[in-house]
Design a protein around this motif. Structure first.
Motif, PDB file in Angstrom:
ATOM      1  N   SER A  28       0.807  -1.163   0.118  1.00 45.18           N
ATOM      2  CA  SER A  28      -0.095  -0.165   0.104  1.00 45.18           C
ATOM      3  C   SER A  28       0.850   1.319  -0.249  1.00 45.18           C
ATOM      4  O   SER A  28       0.657   2.246  -0.603  1.00 45.18           O
ATOM      5  N   VAL A  29       1.855   1.370   0.638  1.00 45.15           N
ATOM      6  CA  VAL A  29       2.827   2.508   0.796  1.00 45.15           C
ATOM      7  C   VAL A  29       3.498   2.633  -0.552  1.00 45.15           C
ATOM      8  O   VAL A  29       3.718   3.582  -1.141  1.00 45.15           O
ATOM      9  N   VAL A  30       4.003   1.476  -1.389  1.00 45.81           N
ATOM     10  CA  VAL A  30       4.664   1.272  -2.595  1.00 45.81           C
ATOM     11  C   VAL A  30       3.610   2.263  -3.428  1.00 45.81           C
ATOM     12  O   VAL A  30       4.084   3.016  -4.295  1.00 45.81           O
ATOM     13  N   GLU A  31       2.425   1.665  -3.449  1.00 43.56           N
ATOM     14  CA  GLU A  31       1.296   2.341  -4.446  1.00 43.56           C
ATOM     15  C   GLU A  31       1.275   3.887  -4.228  1.00 43.56           C
ATOM     16  O   GLU A  31       1.443   4.635  -5.103  1.00 43.56           O
ATOM     17  N   LEU A  32       1.233   4.132  -2.613  1.00 44.82           N
ATOM     18  CA  LEU A  32       1.260   5.631  -2.460  1.00 44.82           C
ATOM     19  C   LEU A  32       2.284   6.625  -3.024  1.00 44.82           C
ATOM     20  O   LEU A  32       2.421   7.478  -3.676  1.00 44.82           O
ATOM     21  N   VAL A  33       3.705   5.757  -2.800  1.00 47.10           N
ATOM     22  CA  VAL A  33       4.976   6.457  -3.510  1.00 47.10           C
ATOM     23  C   VAL A  33       4.937   6.648  -4.998  1.00 47.10           C
ATOM     24  O   VAL A  33       5.323   7.829  -5.479  1.00 47.10           O
ATOM     25  N   LEU A  34       4.661   5.756  -5.660  1.00 44.06           N
ATOM     26  CA  LEU A  34       4.582   5.553  -7.037  1.00 44.06           C
ATOM     27  C   LEU A  34       3.643   6.659  -7.325  1.00 44.06           C
ATOM     28  O   LEU A  34       3.874   7.521  -8.424  1.00 44.06           O
ATOM     29  N   LYS A  35       2.446   6.544  -6.841  1.00 46.29           N
ATOM     30  CA  LYS A  35       1.311   7.748  -7.395  1.00 46.29           C
ATOM     31  C   LYS A  35       1.984   8.952  -7.032  1.00 46.29           C
ATOM     32  O   LYS A  35       1.411   9.969  -8.083  1.00 46.29           O
ATOM     33  N   LYS A  36       2.489   9.260  -5.938  1.00 47.75           N
ATOM     34  CA  LYS A  36       2.986  10.699  -5.738  1.00 47.75           C
ATOM     35  C   LYS A  36       3.958  11.083  -6.656  1.00 47.75           C
ATOM     36  O   LYS A  36       4.053  12.051  -7.469  1.00 47.75           O
ATOM     37  N   LEU A  37       4.971  10.373  -6.941  1.00 47.72           N
ATOM     38  CA  LEU A  37       6.048  10.664  -8.096  1.00 47.72           C
ATOM     39  C   LEU A  37       5.617  10.705  -9.345  1.00 47.72           C
ATOM     40  O   LEU A  37       6.070  11.463 -10.044  1.00 47.72           O
ATOM     41  N   ALA A  38       4.789   9.565  -9.776  1.00 42.65           N
ATOM     42  CA  ALA A  38       4.290   9.841 -11.205  1.00 42.65           C
ATOM     43  C   ALA A  38       3.296  11.086 -11.314  1.00 42.65           C
ATOM     44  O   ALA A  38       3.571  11.490 -12.648  1.00 42.65           O
ATOM     45  N   SER A  39       2.855  11.717 -10.255  1.00 42.72           N
ATOM     46  CA  SER A  39       2.046  13.024 -10.740  1.00 42.72           C
ATOM     47  C   SER A  39       3.174  13.868 -11.058  1.00 42.72           C
ATOM     48  O   SER A  39       2.646  15.066 -11.553  1.00 42.72           O
ATOM     49  N   HIS A  40       4.479  13.833 -10.781  1.00 43.22           N
ATOM     50  CA  HIS A  40       5.709  14.775 -11.000  1.00 43.22           C
ATOM     51  C   HIS A  40       6.417  14.221 -12.221  1.00 43.22           C
ATOM     52  O   HIS A  40       7.399  14.865 -12.285  1.00 43.22           O
ATOM     53  N   ASP A  41       6.029  13.068 -12.963  1.00 42.69           N
ATOM     54  CA  ASP A  41       6.550  12.496 -14.413  1.00 42.69           C
ATOM     55  C   ASP A  41       8.115  12.139 -13.978  1.00 42.69           C
ATOM     56  O   ASP A  41       8.752  12.549 -14.733  1.00 42.69           O
ATOM     57  N   VAL A  42       8.194  11.859 -12.719  1.00 42.01           N
ATOM     58  CA  VAL A  42       9.438  11.065 -12.638  1.00 42.01           C
ATOM     59  C   VAL A  42       9.668   9.776 -13.215  1.00 42.01           C
ATOM     60  O   VAL A  42       8.458   8.919 -13.310  1.00 42.01           O
ATOM     61  N   ASN A  43      10.417   9.431 -13.785  1.00 41.77           N
ATOM     62  CA  ASN A  43      10.594   8.023 -14.477  1.00 41.77           C
ATOM     63  C   ASN A  43      10.582   6.909 -13.320  1.00 41.77           C
ATOM     64  O   ASN A  43      11.604   7.033 -12.406  1.00 41.77           O
ATOM     65  N   LEU A  44       9.841   6.054 -13.338  1.00 40.40           N
ATOM     66  CA  LEU A  44       9.637   4.823 -12.402  1.00 40.40           C
ATOM     67  C   LEU A  44       9.570   3.465 -12.908  1.00 40.40           C
ATOM     68  O   LEU A  44       8.997   3.313 -13.869  1.00 40.40           O
ATOM     69  N   ALA A  45      10.047   2.673 -11.978  1.00 41.99           N
ATOM     70  CA  ALA A  45       9.990   1.215 -12.426  1.00 41.99           C
ATOM     71  C   ALA A  45       9.787   0.568 -11.261  1.00 41.99           C
ATOM     72  O   ALA A  45      10.485   0.859  -9.987  1.00 41.99           O
ATOM     73  N   LEU A  46       8.620  -0.265 -11.211  1.00 43.94           N
ATOM     74  CA  LEU A  46       8.243  -1.174 -10.009  1.00 43.94           C
ATOM     75  C   LEU A  46       9.071  -2.578 -10.410  1.00 43.94           C
ATOM     76  O   LEU A  46       9.060  -3.202 -11.378  1.00 43.94           O
ATOM     77  N   HIS A  47       9.925  -2.918  -9.063  1.00 38.72           N
ATOM     78  CA  HIS A  47      10.484  -4.213  -9.251  1.00 38.72           C
ATOM     79  C   HIS A  47       9.988  -5.305  -8.523  1.00 38.72           C
ATOM     80  O   HIS A  47       9.814  -5.037  -7.104  1.00 38.72           O
ATOM     81  N   VAL A  48       9.339  -5.986  -8.930  1.00 38.21           N
ATOM     82  CA  VAL A  48       8.696  -7.074  -8.297  1.00 38.21           C
ATOM     83  C   VAL A  48       9.345  -8.251  -7.878  1.00 38.21           C
ATOM     84  O   VAL A  48       9.997  -9.088  -8.993  1.00 38.21           O
TER      85      VAL A  48
END
Length: 264
Positions: free
Chosen positions: A77-97
């Motif tokens: 749930s925290v991972v999702e919140l962090v990704l959502k916040k950074l994505a809203s600022h157009d940060v390049n993001l990769a989720l490593h599963v």
């Protein structure tokens, strides 16, 4: 080093190598990935670094395995919140599963797949000889994803390159299987798949490693990834990340078409 300015994404200026005599190659990389953001990472500084060095990508690790309780892993749930916040600022993001979460992803578990919707890419970390799913099931999971999906390339996963037909499949050379062991050399990039290079990269090793990587890379269709050597006491160290970014910047090409091949 002979260099000329290249106008990159959103008009930012970078320097591309032109027949560099030191590396003996004109190849360049498009993305530098730091893995991964954790509970102590200053997200405001991540935003600042992404603005200063827009070729950076930040990884976030996700695991459902009970034993994965070290500093790198946050609750889904925290991972999702962090990704959502950074994505809203157009940060390049990769989720490593990682771990059992890979099985869950292939099975369609939304606890894993929902956070992935905020990432540009998803990396599935597994060993092909230890998973319950078939390569056909994996290929379907990759081909139906709305983003690029990366698998690691090391001996147990050697057949994935030919077995996986999905056009959004990418490959990360990591012969140590994520253990951060320094590589002496890397194979040549695959012609038909975006290819990443990892293995013991960090501030102290990147200068020696880059010429080797550039000789193996595909122009504009390759990236580098690092984890263990940009962490201090288990936590992502943004000072180390910034030091690497400054070293890598002259070797970056970052126009719209290059970005689209990797994370578009």
């Amino acid at each position: 080093m002979s260099a000329s300015p290249v106008v990159g994404l959103q008009g930012r200026s970078f320097y591309a190598l032109n027949g560099d005599t030191e590396t003996g190659t004109s190849s360049m990389i498009s993305i530098c990935t730091f893995t991964g953001i954790d509970a102590k990472t200053d997200l405001d500084r991540v935003l600042a670094l992404s603005e200063e060095f827009p070729f950076l990508e930040f990884g976030v690790l996700l695991s459902l395995t009970p034993g994965d309780k070290d500093a790198r892993y946050m609750a889904p749930s925290v991972v999702e919140l962090v990704l959502k916040k950074l994505a809203s600022h157009d940060v390049n993001l990769a989720l490593h599963v990682c771990g059992s979460a890979v099985n869950a992803y292939v099975a369609g578990d939304q606890v894993v797949k929902r956070p992935a919707l905020y990432a540009d890419r998803v990396q599935l970390n597994f060993s092909a000889n230890r998973v319950p799913f078939t390569m056909e099931e994996l290929d379907k999971a990759i081909s139906t994803a709305p983003y690029k999906i990366i698998t690691q390339h090391f001996p147990p996963n050697a057949e994935l390159v030919s077995a996986l037909k999905a056009k959004n499949h990418q490959v990360l050379f990591d012969l140590s299987g994520g253990r951060g062991i320094e590589a002496d050399a890397w194979p040549d990039a695959f012609e038909n798949k975006a290819t990443g290079f990892a293995g013991g990269l960090g501030p102290e090793t990147i200068d020696a490693a880059l010429p080797k990587i550039l000789k193996s890379s595909d122009v504009g269709n390759s990236w580098i990834d690092m984890e263990n050597r940009v962490r201090t006491n288990g936590y992502l160290d943004l000072d180390l990340c910034e030091a690497v970014a400054k070293k890598v910047a002259p070797f970056i090409t970052y126009d719209e078409s290059a970005r689209a091949q990797i994370i578009g």
